[in-house]
Design a protein around this motif. Structure first.
Motif, mmCIF file in Angstrom:
data_model
loop_
_atom_site.group_PDB
_atom_site.id
_atom_site.type_symbol
_atom_site.label_atom_id
_atom_site.label_comp_id
_atom_site.label_asym_id
_atom_site.label_seq_id
_atom_site.Cartn_x
_atom_site.Cartn_y
_atom_site.Cartn_z
ATOM 1 N N VAL A 1 61.156 28.695 0.661
ATOM 2 C CA VAL A 1 61.480 30.151 0.600
ATOM 3 C C VAL A 1 60.259 30.900 1.012
ATOM 4 C CG1 VAL A 1 62.093 31.949 -0.964
ATOM 5 C CG2 VAL A 1 63.294 29.707 -0.900
ATOM 6 N N VAL A 2 59.079 30.703 0.506
ATOM 7 C CA VAL A 2 57.814 31.452 0.822
ATOM 8 C C VAL A 2 57.724 31.334 2.413
ATOM 9 C CG1 VAL A 2 55.465 31.844 0.353
ATOM 10 C CG2 VAL A 2 57.051 31.469 -1.505
ATOM 11 N N TRP A 3 57.652 30.162 2.715
ATOM 12 C CA TRP A 3 57.375 29.935 4.057
ATOM 13 C C TRP A 3 58.486 30.798 5.016
ATOM 14 C CZ3 TRP A 3 60.786 27.138 7.401
ATOM 15 C CH2 TRP A 3 60.231 27.023 9.105
ATOM 16 N N MET A 4 59.636 30.577 4.675
ATOM 17 C CA MET A 4 60.804 31.303 5.440
ATOM 18 C C MET A 4 60.522 32.906 5.426
ATOM 19 S SD MET A 4 63.140 31.015 7.346
ATOM 20 C CE MET A 4 63.890 29.445 7.233
ATOM 21 N N ALA A 5 60.163 33.274 4.174
ATOM 22 C CA ALA A 5 59.838 34.764 3.884
ATOM 23 C C ALA A 5 58.991 35.196 4.973
ATOM 24 C CB ALA A 5 59.573 35.063 2.475
ATOM 25 N N ILE A 6 57.757 34.611 5.012
ATOM 26 C CA ILE A 6 56.668 34.914 5.834
ATOM 27 C C ILE A 6 57.188 34.836 7.476
ATOM 28 C CG2 ILE A 6 54.463 34.328 6.819
ATOM 29 C CD1 ILE A 6 53.861 33.046 3.972
ATOM 30 N N ASN A 7 57.824 34.058 7.725
ATOM 31 C CA ASN A 7 58.431 34.023 9.052
ATOM 32 C C ASN A 7 59.064 35.259 9.442
ATOM 33 O OD1 ASN A 7 57.510 31.401 10.593
ATOM 34 N ND2 ASN A 7 58.327 30.468 8.993
ATOM 35 N N ILE A 8 60.296 35.542 8.707
ATOM 36 C CA ILE A 8 61.134 36.728 8.656
ATOM 37 C C ILE A 8 60.367 37.936 8.704
ATOM 38 C CG2 ILE A 8 62.874 37.969 7.440
ATOM 39 C CD1 ILE A 8 63.959 35.176 6.378
ATOM 40 N N PHE A 9 59.151 38.013 7.570
ATOM 41 C CA PHE A 9 58.394 39.176 7.661
ATOM 42 C C PHE A 9 57.754 39.550 9.108
ATOM 43 C CE2 PHE A 9 54.154 41.154 7.123
ATOM 44 C CZ PHE A 9 54.328 42.215 6.472
ATOM 45 N N LEU A 10 57.123 38.531 9.508
ATOM 46 C CA LEU A 10 56.307 38.471 10.784
ATOM 47 C C LEU A 10 57.322 38.944 12.014
ATOM 48 C CD1 LEU A 10 53.984 35.516 10.464
ATOM 49 C CD2 LEU A 10 53.434 37.947 10.458
ATOM 50 N N PHE A 11 58.405 38.467 11.974
ATOM 51 C CA PHE A 11 59.284 38.794 13.009
ATOM 52 C C PHE A 11 59.665 40.103 13.039
ATOM 53 C CE2 PHE A 11 63.190 38.957 15.516
ATOM 54 C CZ PHE A 11 63.046 37.890 16.502
ATOM 55 N N VAL A 12 59.906 40.528 11.745
ATOM 56 C CA VAL A 12 60.770 41.854 11.496
ATOM 57 C C VAL A 12 59.620 42.911 11.781
ATOM 58 C CG1 VAL A 12 61.748 43.420 9.844
ATOM 59 C CG2 VAL A 12 62.645 41.233 10.187
ATOM 60 N N TRP A 13 58.488 42.695 11.138
ATOM 61 C CA TRP A 13 57.186 43.570 11.445
ATOM 62 C C TRP A 13 56.883 43.657 12.899
ATOM 63 C CZ3 TRP A 13 54.156 46.771 8.327
ATOM 64 C CH2 TRP A 13 53.193 47.218 8.929
ATOM 65 N N PHE A 14 56.859 42.564 13.797
ATOM 66 C CA PHE A 14 56.130 42.814 14.941
ATOM 67 C C PHE A 14 57.771 43.291 15.898
ATOM 68 C CE2 PHE A 14 52.711 40.650 13.626
ATOM 69 C CZ PHE A 14 51.725 40.918 14.242
ATOM 70 N N TYR A 15 58.686 43.080 15.612
ATOM 71 C CA TYR A 15 59.706 43.743 16.323
ATOM 72 C C TYR A 15 59.791 45.178 16.434
ATOM 73 C CZ TYR A 15 64.283 44.082 18.350
ATOM 74 O OH TYR A 15 65.674 44.575 19.115
#
Length: 566
Positions: A16-30
């Motif tokens: 969950v932590v790994w997935m949350a970091i991935n989602i955060f990075l995607f949304v932030w940079f998008y």
């Protein structure tokens, strides 16, 4: 749910932590590229494809940082050793290193696909803007020159060739384009050759193509140096795009609208991957040093069912139960390394492996050994390891269930030998008070090489009045009429017709519900470690049974599932 949390809670939290970091990075940079003022003119040329190209790139950076860490075997062994004072649940996560490695690889493949598709669209739109297909602003931005007083936005600088050939020219003549093609091709070969069917049937293909990761990471480090994606820079006086975008003819003529200046972003990928690359380089250096250390043969034995036993000696080699080593035989291949669980005990002055004929490499090794004159040393052998596995924790449990399928019995040979030595030396540190051992085999010959050890243990336990310490059950899952006739004739004898042991062989597969219920009944307040070295299908069954028969009450029986992974 409580039973599931016992075995999978921490693993799920990490995911969950790994997935949350991935989602955060995607949304932030998008959002950064989709809303940032410095990319207003870039977005005018490319639209939303800009954000769709850059957001996956951020996720790729993060996962490329992670992809090498799970395969740094020496690092994992070091961490495992430093966590011995911590809970077993924390150490169990290290046994899922290859599963996590695959998950990260799938994420890299998905994000690469999105990144490539978005950039293919970007190249097409850059080209159309350069050809004046779109509005006046797009044409003006694309016509900005690369001189001392102006900087360009559109990376397509040529106009004197066929417009249809320009995208291909850009891809194959720029740093970003060329490295992108190389990275993508390397990744496709790595992913496709990692499929189970290829890895099992053509291991050499998997092994060699996987080393394209060197090409992948080299291309990755230089990929951003092309600086294809460019952003507006601050000028004095500033260029206000909200005012100036509709006054193209006034650019450079009025103070409010100086000619906009653009620059590519500083390459960042190397900063993400340099640390793991250095760690992995140290890992390979350590493997090379171990490879150069001399290994001698103590004994070579050809067991039934084409199983080769090698007893090896190496200066300074120390092992624990259930650990494995990687072997390299230069006479077969200079580059191939294959994992084998050690079957010797730490108390012995040598280490041994049992190698079943299961592919080209093992077949060639067995053929070489069979052709050796009696008493001769075997071919030169490189040894890397030992490396830790789940089985190291077997003595950390009061009660252990050991399940081996076929040659998967090897880690438990080490464990059972070590138990024999501990009883022989009356080791007071032995915490384990009960072991259940299950061995599943398709053919009778497979039992032969291991039956001797079980006979010794059987005698030792009886002599010490500890016949109940070890309960073992052997299951023959395949037999023919001659085997059935042989068993019928010797059915009334005290020893088993197949193994010669007092414990009779069972025919068919275990009824696991019955076995787990029996273990729980005999150990109502114990923590039971369930260890498997066998196929994935059996692992799924045992993992479900561990969850089913674990009690949420901390005072009652709990089953912890552990599986060997190579």
């Amino acid at each position: 749910m409580g039973n599931w949390v016992i075995n999978n809670g921490l693993s799920s939290f990490i995911l969950v932590v790994w997935m949350a970091i991935n989602i955060f990075l995607f949304v932030w940079f998008y959002l950064f590229y989709d809303l940032g003022d410095q990319f207003f003119y870039t977005r005018h040329l490319l639209g939303s494809a800009l954000a769709w190209a850059r957001a996956p790139a951020a996720v790729l950076n993060f996962n490329c940082l992670l992809i090498l860490l799970p395969v740094c075997r020496n690092l994992l062994s070091l961490i495992r050793g430093s966590l011995m004072c911590c809970g077993r649940t924390m150490r169990k996560q290290l046994d899922k290193n290859l599963s996590f490695h695959k998950l990260v690889a799938y994420t890299i493949a998905l994000m690469t696909a999105v990144h490539v598709i978005a950039h293919l669209l970007n190249v097409e739109w850059y080209n159309n803007s350069r050809q004046g297909v779109y509005d006046e602003l797009s044409t003006a931005l694309s016509n900005l020159e690369d001189t001392e007083t102006t900087t360009y936005l559109n990376p397509i600088r040529i106009t004197d060739i066929d417009p249809q050939q320009i995208p291909s020219y850009l891809v194959f003549t720029t740093i970003a384009g060329l490295t992108g093609v190389i990275i993508t091709l390397a990744l496709i070969l790595i992913i496709t050759s990692s499929m189970e069917v290829i890895r099992r049937s053509y291991f050499e293909v998997f092994w060699y193509t996987h080393h394209l990761f060197i090409v992948f990471f080299a291309g990755l480090v230089f990929h951003g140096a092309g600086r294809i994606v460019r952003s507006q820079q601050t000028t004095d006086p500033p260029h206000n795009f909200t005012f100036c975008k509709d006054r193209i003819e006034d650019w450079g003529r009025i103070p409010e609208c100086p000619v906009p200046q653009f620059a590519g972003g500083f390459p960042q990928t190397w900063m993400w991957v340099i640390g793991p690359m250095v760690l992995y380089l140290c890992e390979r250096l350590l493997r090379f040093i171990r490879y150069m250390q001399r290994v001698t043969y103590r004994k070579i034995v050809m067991r039934p069912s084409k199983v080769l036993e090698l007893q090896l000696v190496k200066s300074g080699f120390k092992m624990e139960v259930g650990q494995y080593v990687f072997l390299n035989c230069p006479a077969i291949s200079q580059l191939e390394w294959h994992p084998f669980t050690m079957t010797s005990a730490p108390e012995e002055d040598f280490f041994s492996v049992h190698i079943r004929s299961a592919g080209d490499w093992t077949e060639k090794l067995i053929n070489i050994v069979q052709q050796l004159p009696e008493g001769a040393q075997g071919p030169k052998m490189g040894v890397d390891g030992p490396f830790g596995t789940a089985s190291e924790d077997v003595f950390a449990y009061e009660v252990s269930m050991l399940v081996g399928a076929g040659i998967g019995v090897t880690p438990f040979a080490s464990i059972l030998k070590s138990i024999w030595y501990k009883f022989k030396d009356s080791n007071p540190k032995l915490r384990t008070r009960k072991i259940y051992f299950y061995w599943l085999c398709r053919e009778t010959h497979a039992f032969e090489w291991f039956a001797d050890l079980l006979q010794v243990l059987e005698r030792e336990m009886e002599e010490r009045g500890m016949g109940n310490f070890l309960t073992y059950k052997l299951y023959l899952t395949g037999w023919d009429q001659s085997t059935a006739d042989h068993v019928k004739v010797r059915f009334d004898e005290d020893t088993d017709a197949v193994t010669g042991l007092k414990q009779k062989t069972n025919y068919g597969r275990p009824i696991w519900d019955k076995e787990f219920e029996e273990v729980r009944k005999e150990n109502p307040t114990s923590v039971v470690g369930t260890f498997l070295c066998g196929p994935l299908a059996l692992a799924k069954v045992l993992e479900k049974k561990c969850a089913k028969y674990s009690d949420v009450d901390p005072r009652r029986t709990k089953f912890y599932f552990n599986k060997e992974n190579f």
